[in-house]
Write a protein that holds these residues in place. Structure first.
Motif, short mmCIF file in Angstrom:
data_model
loop_
_atom_site.label_atom_id
_atom_site.label_comp_id
_atom_site.label_asym_id
_atom_site.label_seq_id
_atom_site.Cartn_x
_atom_site.Cartn_y
_atom_site.Cartn_z
N UNK A 260 39.73 10.87 10.82
CA UNK A 260 41.32 10.54 10.82
C UNK A 260 40.71 9.06 10.80
N UNK A 261 40.64 8.34 9.95
CA UNK A 261 40.38 6.40 9.80
C UNK A 261 41.89 5.79 10.15
N UNK A 262 41.94 5.18 11.48
CA UNK A 262 43.50 4.28 11.35
C UNK A 262 42.78 3.25 11.36
N UNK A 263 43.75 2.61 10.12
CA UNK A 263 43.49 1.68 9.37
C UNK A 263 44.51 1.02 9.57
N UNK A 264 46.00 1.07 9.41
CA UNK A 264 46.87 0.43 10.50
C UNK A 264 47.59 1.01 11.44
N UNK A 265 47.98 0.14 12.50
CA UNK A 265 48.38 1.19 13.32
C UNK A 265 50.07 1.73 12.80
N UNK A 266 50.25 2.95 13.38
CA UNK A 266 51.39 4.17 13.11
C UNK A 266 51.63 3.95 14.01
N UNK A 267 53.04 3.33 14.24
CA UNK A 267 54.17 3.26 15.23
C UNK A 267 54.29 4.98 14.74
N UNK A 268 54.25 5.82 16.54
CA UNK A 268 54.51 6.96 17.12
C UNK A 268 55.82 7.21 15.89
N UNK A 269 57.19 6.39 16.15
CA UNK A 269 58.02 7.21 15.55
C UNK A 269 58.54 7.57 14.15
N UNK A 270 57.13 6.91 13.76
CA UNK A 270 57.44 6.49 12.00
C UNK A 270 56.89 7.71 11.89
N UNK A 271 55.98 8.78 12.29
CA UNK A 271 55.73 9.96 11.67
C UNK A 271 57.26 10.73 12.20
N UNK A 272 56.93 11.55 10.51
CA UNK A 272 58.49 12.65 10.90
C UNK A 272 57.57 13.16 11.33
N UNK A 273 59.18 13.99 12.21
CA UNK A 273 58.82 15.03 13.16
C UNK A 273 58.34 15.84 12.78
N UNK A 274 58.32 16.20 11.56
CA UNK A 274 58.26 17.63 10.83
C UNK A 274 56.58 18.38 10.76
N UNK A 275 55.82 16.54 11.25
CA UNK A 275 54.12 16.98 11.23
C UNK A 275 54.09 16.93 12.58
N UNK A 276 53.71 18.17 13.06
CA UNK A 276 52.90 18.64 13.99
C UNK A 276 51.58 17.82 13.99
N UNK A 277 50.91 18.46 13.51
CA UNK A 277 49.89 17.60 13.38
C UNK A 277 49.31 16.49 13.54
N UNK A 278 49.68 16.12 13.09
CA UNK A 278 49.68 14.85 13.13
C UNK A 278 49.60 14.36 13.94
N UNK A 279 50.86 14.57 14.82
CA UNK A 279 52.37 13.67 15.78
C UNK A 279 50.64 14.33 16.56
N UNK A 280 50.53 15.38 16.62
CA UNK A 280 49.51 15.90 17.70
C UNK A 280 47.66 15.22 18.26
N UNK A 281 47.06 14.94 16.48
CA UNK A 281 46.59 14.64 15.86
C UNK A 281 46.29 13.09 16.85
N UNK A 282 47.38 11.87 16.69
CA UNK A 282 47.47 11.02 16.93
C UNK A 282 47.56 10.85 18.61
N UNK A 283 48.33 11.63 19.22
CA UNK A 283 48.99 11.64 20.31
C UNK A 283 47.16 11.67 20.79
N UNK A 284 46.07 12.72 20.78
CA UNK A 284 44.98 13.07 21.26
C UNK A 284 44.01 12.15 21.72
#
Ligand SMILES: *[C@@H]1O[C@H](CO)[C@@H](O)[C@H](O)[C@H]1NC(C)=O
Ligand SMILES: *[C@@H]1O[C@H](CO)[C@@H](O)[C@H](O)[C@H]1NC(C)=O
Ligand SMILES: *[C@@H]1O[C@H](CO)[C@@H](O)[C@H](O)[C@H]1NC(C)=O
Ligand SMILES: *[C@@H]1O[C@H](CO)[C@@H](O)[C@H](O)[C@H]1NC(C)=O
Ligand SMILES: *[C@@H]1O[C@H](CO)[C@@H](O)[C@H](O)[C@H]1NC(C)=O
Ligand SMILES: *[C@@H]1O[C@H](CO)[C@@H](O)[C@H](O)[C@H]1NC(C)=O
Ligand SMILES: *[C@@H]1O[C@H](CO)[C@@H](O)[C@H](O)[C@H]1NC(C)=O
Length: 793
Positions: free
Chosen positions: A731-755
């Motif tokens: 995963x390349x984070x090109x621009x900062x993504x605020x945690x709240x803007x990730x839809x709650x259904x994307x569990x995996x993405x949230x987990x990856x971002x959190x890690x």
């Protein structure tokens, strides 16, 4: 091998040369050979030709021949005493032209043959078996003769004549046991010597008369005087009486006397009137008794009388007879030492005594009690007696108005301060109270003007602070006591020499050197030093003053404790300043931590350290993972290094930055629109791309989340990708993504971002290099199916 031997040979030669040269270099003129007490029966033959001094005394040599010493042309000193030589031919020395010192004493010589060649300075023929004096006519030529030792059993004037014109410094004459009274009694008068020592026969009653009044003699010594006969048969008194005639006599010494008390006093009485200054009597054995006797004190020129080492039978008469004779002598110096004298009376009139030495007797505290006549006395020694109470001695000095030096060492003195008013004579300058049983209390009462105070070997544990000020005290010896600290110089403002070794000082105070500015010499070694932080200052100070002042530094200063440093010289004892100073320690720790924190903050702020750390961390993880993957298995199916998925909004960055940077390293990249397979849906194309790629790169940005992610969710769900090949994802984070803007259904993405398992595109250009390197490392792999084929299809 032979070379080795040769080398050793050379070394040996060089070594021998060095050894050979050494004595010559060190002292060319002296070559001493000592073969004394080696059981020799002949003069050894193996002597070096360089020998200048040969000591073969105390052997069994019975003769000496010319051939024995012929070759020793450098011989100057020959010592042959205590051998068994019976006959001496002086011509045996005719080739030893340098010989000037010949000692043949204590042999068995009976005869001597004369020869004119040798030039002796020191010739000792004493304690031999000669009948006549062994004086050759040729001795008259020994112009250098300084010492002549002789022995004989008979004396004749004519025998002395040959040397009468010489000026000999010292003549020793030993009279053999068969010396008799019929001799010519004035034969010695012809000796021309400053010092004459006559040794009379041992164990022989003094029945003869010998005139020892040599006119040139300044010193006269007479040994072995035995007069145990009835008094009027002892002729020694007559011999002494003749000494009135000796014009130059200054000192008379009598040795080894065995006689009665009355003859002993008679000897002193005669000596009293002889015109001389020093009279010394030693080694006396006395018997009998002494009645009251009047002593004629008139007309003496004596300045000093010394009586030493007297043993006596049990006294059967009032000893005051003797003491009253002694105490009223009108002389300056009087010594009665090593006798069993119990008491001494106070002189009945003002006494001229300046110096009294009554050491090593049995005197008690009552000596000179209430004595007011010793007003001239300057020096008094009562060393080694039976003195007990210091208070009595203090009182004794009260009336000695001139007393400057007092030695009361080696008694059993103690001091009970309550007993007495402190009445030391004010004149006292030097006081020796060593080797007694004095305690701290001795400091309560000391002579006010004392300059030298010796208190070593007592029982002092502490110098009280409130002692009388000893402003004149210059030298204090307080060694061999139990002191625990150095004294300050508050009370001893002039102290310049201090001896305080062998005490119990474990950590002497360092301010001693500030307090005692006048210290010029000190000895403080052999104390049980406690080697800890407190001692550092002391070590520093003493090391500074070291050699001039601390005379026993550094060798006598050793740690006694702790065990680990026991025996270490203080000079070598080091402890870091940090571990000794708590404040400094805390300060240092705090400072270090502050600096560290500041550095970290600075680094974080200016160089974005956390970002670097994360990148480094991922780099290592990638490396680690790459090692663990079974490459061959993968390589078979793969055609691309990576598949890149991105939002259309980010396509500019992908085309301009990402692709060029990856492809310039020959990495094969699959873009679903570029590597499009006709007839398949976009999703199928994407899946196709993913399956043929080693890694899948997702360029994350808010746009991507909003628009694209759903496609992949679908695919991931389909292929269960997250459970199996989770490693494939980059995963390349090109621009900062605020945690709240990730839809709650994307569990995996949230987990990856959190890690935070993503690569972050750095804004700063300087960090881009590391970013690309990291990314390339993550996807780099050798592909077997060359991608070119695919490109062509
Ligand atoms: C010679 O030897 C004797 C006996 O060992 C010794 O007492 C003496 O001092 C020696 N003399 C010299 C000058 O060394
Ligand atoms: C003998 O010599 C000494 C010095 O060695 C000298 O002092 C003394 O006066 C001389 N005595 C005679 C009598 O020459
Ligand atoms: C002491 O000397 C004086 C004069 O010098 C003399 O008159 C007197 O007799 C002497 N006394 C004795 C005891 O010799
Ligand atoms: C007396 O004894 C003292 C101390 O030993 C010495 O200094 C002094 O010269 C002596 N005086 C005489 C006259 O012998
Ligand atoms: C010493 O003198 C004191 C008085 O000054 C006196 O009381 C004492 O009895 C005297 N002691 C002796 C031993 O003479
Ligand atoms: C004091 O006496 C002792 C012996 O009794 C001696 O060794 C020491 O040198 C003396 N001290 C002084 C300062 O003379
Ligand atoms: C010194 O101090 C001690 C107590 O510390 C006291 O008993 C003594 O009397 C004092 N002595 C003097 C001379 O002040």
């Amino acid at each position: 091998m032979t070379q080795m031997k040769l080398r050793i040979f050379y070394f040996a030669i060089i070594f021998m040369l060095i050894c050979e040269i050494k004595p010559q270099v060190s002292d060319e003129s002296e070559f001493l050979v000592d073969r004394s007490q080696t059981g020799l029966t002949h003069v050894p033959k193996d002597l070096s030709l360089k020998t200048t001094t040969l000591n073969i005394s105390q052997n069994y040599i019975s003769e000496i021949q010319s051939s024995d010493i012929l070759s020793l042309s450098k011989l100057r000193i020959l010592m042959l005493s205590h051998n068994k030589i019976q006959y001496l031919d002086i011509s045996v020395f005719k080739f030893n032209r340098e010989l000037e010192h010949l000692d043949l004493s204590h042999n068995k010589l009976r005869k001597i043959s004369c020869h004119p060649t040798v030039n002796f300075k020191h010739l000792d023929l004493s304690f031999n078996a000669f009948d006549d004096l062994p004086i050759c006519k040729e001795f008259g030529n020994l112009a250098q003769l300084k010492f002549l030792g002789l022995s004989a059993t008979q004396l004749r004037k004519s025998s002395v004549q040959p040397v009468a014109h010489l000026n000999i410094s010292e003549v020793l004459l030993v009279l053999g046991d068969s010396y008799g009274e019929e001799e010519e009694s004035d034969s010695l008068r012809y000796f021309n010597t400053r010092s004459l020592h006559v040794v009379f026969p041992t164990k022989k009653e003094f029945r003869f008369i010998l005139d020892v009044s040599v006119s040139t003699a300044v010193n006269l010594e007479l040994s072995n005087i035995r007069c145990v006969l009835p008094d009027d048969e002892c002729h020694f008194l007559d011999v002494l009486s003749k000494l009135h005639k000796t014009p130059r006599l200054s000192k008379l010494t009598l040795n080894n006397i065995e006689t009665s008390w009355s003859i002993f006093i008679a000897i002193i009485q005669i000596g009293w009137h002889i015109k001389m200054e020093y009279f010394s009597i030693s080694n006396v054995k006395l018997q009998g008794h002494l009645g009251f006797r009047k002593f004629d004190y008139s007309n003496t020129s004596l300045k000093a009388l010394s009586i030493q080492q007297v043993v006596s039978d049990v006294f059967s008469f009032p000893q005051s007879n003797i003491y009253s004779i002694f105490s009223n002598m009108k002389i300056q110096n009087f010594t009665v030492s090593a006798t069993h004298m119990l008491h001494m009376l106070c002189p009945s009139q003002i006494s001229p005594f300046l110096y009294l030495d009554f050491s090593n007797n049995l005197l008690t505290d009552i000596i000179f009690k209430n004595c007011t006549t010793l007003t001239a006395l300057k020096t008094l020694s009562l060393k080694m007696n039976q003195l007990k109470e210091l208070a009595n001695i203090i009182l004794m000095t009260k009336e000695m108005k001139s007393l400057q030096q007092l030695d009361i060492s080696q008694n059993s003195l103690r001091y009970n301060e309550d007993e007495n008013t402190c009445s030391w004579t004010k004149s006292l300058l030097s006081l020796n109270m060593s080797s007694n049983t004095l305690t701290d209390s001795v400091f309560r009462c000391l002579p006010p003007k004392v300059k030298i105070l010796d208190l070593h070997n007592n029982r002092i544990t502490n110098i009280p602070k409130n002692v009388t000020h000893l402003q004149a005290l210059q030298e204090l010896n307080i060694a061999f006591n139990s002191l625990t600290d150095l004294p300050g110089c508050g009370t001893f403002s002039s102290l310049s020499a201090l001896i305080i070794d062998h005490n119990s000082m474990s950590h002497p105070s360092a301010d001693f050197f500030q307090s005692c500015q006048k210290i010029r010499s000190m000895r403080a070694g052999n104390n049980p030093f406690l080697c800890t932080c407190e001692l550092r200052e002391f070590i520093k100070n003493i090391d500074q003053v070291s050699s001039e002042v601390a005379q026993d530094w550094p060798d006598s200063y050793k740690c006694d404790y702790p065990e680990s440093s026991k025996g270490v010289l203080l000079k070598d004892f080091h402890v870091s300043p940090l571990s000794c100073n708590t404040t400094l320690l805390i300060l240092t720790v705090v400072t270090t931590m502050l600096v560290l924190a500041a550095t970290v903050t600075f680094l974080c702020h200016y160089f974005d350290l956390p970002w670097y750390l994360r990148m480094m961390c991922q780099w290592t993880q990638t490396r680690h993972r790459a090692r663990n993957i079974c490459l061959e298995e993968l390589q078979g199916t793969l055609q691309f290094h990576a598949f890149i998925s991105y939002s259309g909004h980010d396509s500019a960055w992908v085309k301009n930055e990402l692709l060029p940077n990856l492809e310039k390293e020959n990495l094969q990249i699959c873009l679903h629109e570029r590597n499009f397979v006709p007839g398949k849906s976009i999703l199928e194309n994407i899946i196709n791309c993913i399956e043929k790629s080693y890694k899948s790169i997702f360029v994350l940005s808010p746009n991507f989340i909003q628009s694209e992610w759903c496609h992949y969710e679908l695919y991931f769900a389909h292929h269960n990708l997250f459970h199996g090949h989770f490693d494939n994802l980059i995963l390349i984070l090109l621009e900062f993504i605020p945690q709240y803007s990730i839809p709650s259904s994307y569990h995996k993405l949230k987990a990856l971002m959190a890690q935070r398992t993503y690569l972050e595109w750095p804004a700063e250009k300087s960090k881009h290099g590391l970013f690309w390197a990291n990314l390339r490392a993550a996807i780099n792999i050798n592909l077997m199916n060359q991608v070119k084929e695919i490109n062509h299809t």
